[in-house]
Design an enzyme around this catalytic site. Structure first.
Site, PDB file in Angstrom:
ATOM      1  N   ASP A  62       0.876  -1.173   0.000  1.00 55.85           N
ATOM      2  CA  ASP A  62       0.000   0.000   0.000  1.00 55.85           C
ATOM      3  C   ASP A  62       0.915   1.225   0.000  1.00 55.85           C
ATOM      4  O   ASP A  62       1.606   1.502   0.993  1.00 55.85           O
ATOM      5  CB  ASP A  62      -0.892  -0.013   1.253  1.00 55.85           C
ATOM      6  CG  ASP A  62      -1.766   1.228   1.350  1.00 55.85           C
ATOM      7  OD1 ASP A  62      -1.640   2.127   0.505  1.00 55.85           O
ATOM      8  OD2 ASP A  62      -2.576   1.292   2.303  1.00 55.85           O
ATOM      9  N   SER A 142      -0.443  13.294 -14.657  1.00 58.62           N
ATOM     10  CA  SER A 142      -1.613  13.247 -15.556  1.00 58.62           C
ATOM     11  C   SER A 142      -1.645  14.546 -16.342  1.00 58.62           C
ATOM     12  O   SER A 142      -1.187  15.593 -15.862  1.00 58.62           O
ATOM     13  CB  SER A 142      -2.899  13.129 -14.731  1.00 58.62           C
ATOM     14  OG  SER A 142      -4.025  13.381 -15.551  1.00 58.62           O
ATOM     15  N   TYR A 155      -8.018  15.635  -7.648  1.00 58.58           N
ATOM     16  CA  TYR A 155      -7.108  14.746  -8.390  1.00 58.58           C
ATOM     17  C   TYR A 155      -6.117  15.565  -9.223  1.00 58.58           C
ATOM     18  O   TYR A 155      -4.905  15.307  -9.194  1.00 58.58           O
ATOM     19  CB  TYR A 155      -7.931  13.819  -9.280  1.00 58.58           C
ATOM     20  CG  TYR A 155      -7.097  12.947 -10.193  1.00 58.58           C
ATOM     21  CD1 TYR A 155      -6.340  11.888  -9.684  1.00 58.58           C
ATOM     22  CD2 TYR A 155      -7.050  13.175 -11.574  1.00 58.58           C
ATOM     23  CE1 TYR A 155      -5.576  11.091 -10.519  1.00 58.58           C
ATOM     24  CE2 TYR A 155      -6.291  12.377 -12.412  1.00 58.58           C
ATOM     25  CZ  TYR A 155      -5.554  11.332 -11.885  1.00 58.58           C
ATOM     26  OH  TYR A 155      -4.784  10.548 -12.712  1.00 58.58           O
ATOM     27  N   LYS A 159      -1.985  15.670  -8.775  1.00 61.15           N
ATOM     28  CA  LYS A 159      -1.044  15.362  -9.858  1.00 61.15           C
ATOM     29  C   LYS A 159      -0.195  16.594 -10.203  1.00 61.15           C
ATOM     30  O   LYS A 159       0.969  16.457 -10.600  1.00 61.15           O
ATOM     31  CB  LYS A 159      -1.809  14.869 -11.095  1.00 61.15           C
ATOM     32  CG  LYS A 159      -2.462  13.493 -10.917  1.00 61.15           C
ATOM     33  CD  LYS A 159      -1.462  12.412 -10.560  1.00 61.15           C
ATOM     34  CE  LYS A 159      -2.038  11.008 -10.760  1.00 61.15           C
ATOM     35  NZ  LYS A 159      -1.113   9.954 -10.281  1.00 61.15           N
TER      36      LYS A 159
HETATM   37  N1  LIG Z   1      -6.197   5.843 -16.852  1.00 61.36           N
HETATM   38  C1  LIG Z   1      -6.174   7.149 -16.993  1.00 61.36           C
HETATM   39  O1  LIG Z   1      -7.067   7.760 -17.627  1.00 61.36           O
HETATM   40  C2  LIG Z   1      -5.031   7.950 -16.409  1.00 61.36           C
HETATM   41  C3  LIG Z   1      -4.684   9.163 -17.030  1.00 61.36           C
HETATM   42  C4  LIG Z   1      -3.621   9.894 -16.495  1.00 61.36           C
HETATM   43  C5  LIG Z   1      -2.927   9.425 -15.398  1.00 61.36           C
HETATM   44  N2  LIG Z   1      -3.290   8.232 -14.821  1.00 61.36           N
HETATM   45  C6  LIG Z   1      -2.493   7.781 -13.671  1.00 61.36           C
HETATM   46  O2  LIG Z   1      -1.764   6.646 -14.097  1.00 61.36           O
HETATM   47  C7  LIG Z   1      -1.473   5.807 -12.982  1.00 61.36           C
HETATM   48  C8  LIG Z   1      -1.885   4.393 -13.289  1.00 61.36           C
HETATM   49  O3  LIG Z   1      -3.264   4.397 -13.609  1.00 61.36           O
HETATM   50  P1  LIG Z   1      -3.948   3.267 -14.474  1.00 61.36           P
HETATM   51  O4  LIG Z   1      -4.746   3.950 -15.515  1.00 61.36           O
HETATM   52  O5  LIG Z   1      -2.977   2.235 -14.873  1.00 61.36           O
HETATM   53  O6  LIG Z   1      -4.999   2.745 -13.400  1.00 61.36           O
HETATM   54  P2  LIG Z   1      -5.366   1.265 -12.907  1.00 61.36           P
HETATM   55  O7  LIG Z   1      -6.525   1.464 -11.992  1.00 61.36           O
HETATM   56  O8  LIG Z   1      -5.515   0.363 -14.073  1.00 61.36           O
HETATM   57  O9  LIG Z   1      -4.079   0.815 -12.086  1.00 61.36           O
HETATM   58  C9  LIG Z   1      -3.734   1.400 -10.858  1.00 61.36           C
HETATM   59  C10 LIG Z   1      -3.153   0.340  -9.968  1.00 61.36           C
HETATM   60  O10 LIG Z   1      -2.772   0.972  -8.738  1.00 61.36           O
HETATM   61  C11 LIG Z   1      -3.125   0.098  -7.681  1.00 61.36           C
HETATM   62  N3  LIG Z   1      -3.297   0.855  -6.437  1.00 61.36           N
HETATM   63  C12 LIG Z   1      -4.352   1.618  -6.057  1.00 61.36           C
HETATM   64  N4  LIG Z   1      -4.162   2.085  -4.819  1.00 61.36           N
HETATM   65  C13 LIG Z   1      -2.960   1.631  -4.400  1.00 61.36           C
HETATM   66  C14 LIG Z   1      -2.222   1.755  -3.214  1.00 61.36           C
HETATM   67  N5  LIG Z   1      -2.658   2.478  -2.169  1.00 61.36           N
HETATM   68  N6  LIG Z   1      -1.018   1.150  -3.128  1.00 61.36           N
HETATM   69  C15 LIG Z   1      -0.547   0.408  -4.159  1.00 61.36           C
HETATM   70  N7  LIG Z   1      -1.216   0.220  -5.303  1.00 61.36           N
HETATM   71  C16 LIG Z   1      -2.400   0.830  -5.437  1.00 61.36           C
HETATM   72  C17 LIG Z   1      -4.431  -0.559  -8.139  1.00 61.36           C
HETATM   73  O11 LIG Z   1      -4.672  -1.763  -7.425  1.00 61.36           O
HETATM   74  C18 LIG Z   1      -4.149  -0.768  -9.621  1.00 61.36           C
HETATM   75  O12 LIG Z   1      -3.580  -2.036  -9.863  1.00 61.36           O
HETATM   76  C19 LIG Z   1      -2.216   6.432 -11.792  1.00 61.36           C
HETATM   77  O13 LIG Z   1      -1.308   7.206 -11.051  1.00 61.36           O
HETATM   78  C20 LIG Z   1      -3.265   7.311 -12.456  1.00 61.36           C
HETATM   79  O14 LIG Z   1      -3.649   8.366 -11.628  1.00 61.36           O
HETATM   80  C21 LIG Z   1      -4.307   7.483 -15.318  1.00 61.36           C
END
Ligand SMILES: NC(=O)c1ccc[n+]([C@@H]2O[C@H](COP(=O)([O-])OP(=O)(O)OC[C@H]3O[C@@H](n4cnc5c(N)ncnc54)[C@H](O)[C@@H]3O)[C@@H](O)[C@H]2O)c1
Length: 253
Positions: A62, A142, A155, A159
């Site tokens: 975590d 992001s 959010y 970021k």
């Molecule tokens: N998907 C989008 O649209 C998007 C766009 C820009 C940025 N992001 C950022 O990219 C990163 C990855 O996102 P993603 O799209 O792959 O999302 P995702 O939900 O597919 O993956 C995120 C992972 O983080 C894990 N997670 C959540 N809380 C946690 C914690 N406290 N400790 C450890 N692990 C934890 C989840 O279990 C999951 O496996 C994030 O930081 C997200 O904010 C996502």
């Protein structure tokens, strides 16, 4: 194999961008610590890369818990001897909500998950990297950090802090030969979308909405982010530090 014998920690490794990054780095021969709060997703990703040239060790973590992050770094050192690359990628959003209507608990949750997690990662990994003679830190921010949208203020600000922290760390850690960069993806249809909306998949209408102001007319593919991570972590990017790379099909132009 560019990352043979290199030790790479990836948080949020069980899904989306993090899982794509695990695949890319083990294909390049890296020893990967795959960290995620979701133990089940780690089992799947480790199984799926079992035949790759590199090695993957799952560490349930975590990232909002300092002891857990310390354990993640300690495991890397115990298993592989050091940490060359730390990718602070775990994060998450919130359902659309005005900041003035958000509970303090929700605000703290978002900042702990997206911003304080980077602080913990840096505190735990930098001493190891310093001893190692250098390293690379990548943070997933992001495009919302630069082009905020209504009802995403918590959010987007969390970021935004990651973007500024990346620049601050770049000047702070250069003396230790540690490069720090971040990635700013636009929307992607990963589990992130499910967790924010409660929907299983995007509707065609939502897809149209999300891509309407992206010149390349598509959303982020997890491999877009993983490819950029591999590049920024490699020696090919040895003169790049403090940048926030927009992975957005031109949206921010
Ligand atoms: N998907 C989008 O649209 C998007 C766009 C820009 C940025 N992001 C950022 O990219 C990163 C990855 O996102 P993603 O799209 O792959 O999302 P995702 O939900 O597919 O993956 C995120 C992972 O983080 C894990 N997670 C959540 N809380 C946690 C914690 N406290 N400790 C450890 N692990 C934890 C989840 O279990 C999951 O496996 C994030 O930081 C997200 O904010 C996502």
């Amino acid at each position: 194999m560019e990352f043979k014998d290199k030790v790479v920690i990836i948080t949020g490794a069980g899904s989306g961008f993090g899982a794509a990054a695990v695949r890319k780095f083990v294909d390049e021969g890296a020893n990967v610590i795959a960290a995620d709060i979701n133990e089940g997703s780690l089992v799947d990703i480790v199984e799926s890369v079992a035949a790759a040239p590199g090695t993957t060790v799952a560490v349930t973590t975590d990232v909002t818990n300092r002891d857990a992050v310390q354990n993640m770094v300690d495991t890397a050192v115990k298993q592989f001897g050091t940490v060359d690359v730390l990718i602070n990628n775990a994060g998450g959003g919130h359902p659309p909500q005005f900041l003035h209507e958000m509970s303090e608990e929700q605000y703290d949750f978002i900042f702990n998950l997206n911003t304080k997690s980077v602080f913990y990662g840096v505190q735990c990994a930098v001493p190891v990297m310093t001893e190692n003679g250098g390293g690379v830190i990548l943070n997933t921010a992001s495009i919302g950090a630069k082009s905020p949208r209504p009802k995403s203020a918590a959010y987007n600000s969390a970021k935004g802090a990651v973007v500024v922290m990346t620049r601050a760390l770049a000047v702070e850690l250069a003396r230790f030969k540690i490069r720090v960069n971040c990635l700013c993806p636009v929307a992607s249809e990963t589990d992130f979308f499910k967790s924010v909306t409660g929907q299983d998949a995007m509707t065609d209408e939502q897809r149209k909405f999300f891509t309407s102001d992206i010149p390349l007319r598509r959303m982020t593919d997890p491999d877009d982010v993983a490819n950029a991570m591999v590049y920024l972590a490699s020696d090919k990017a040895s003169f790049l530090t403090g940048i926030s790379l927009d992975i957005d099909g031109g949206k921010s132009i």
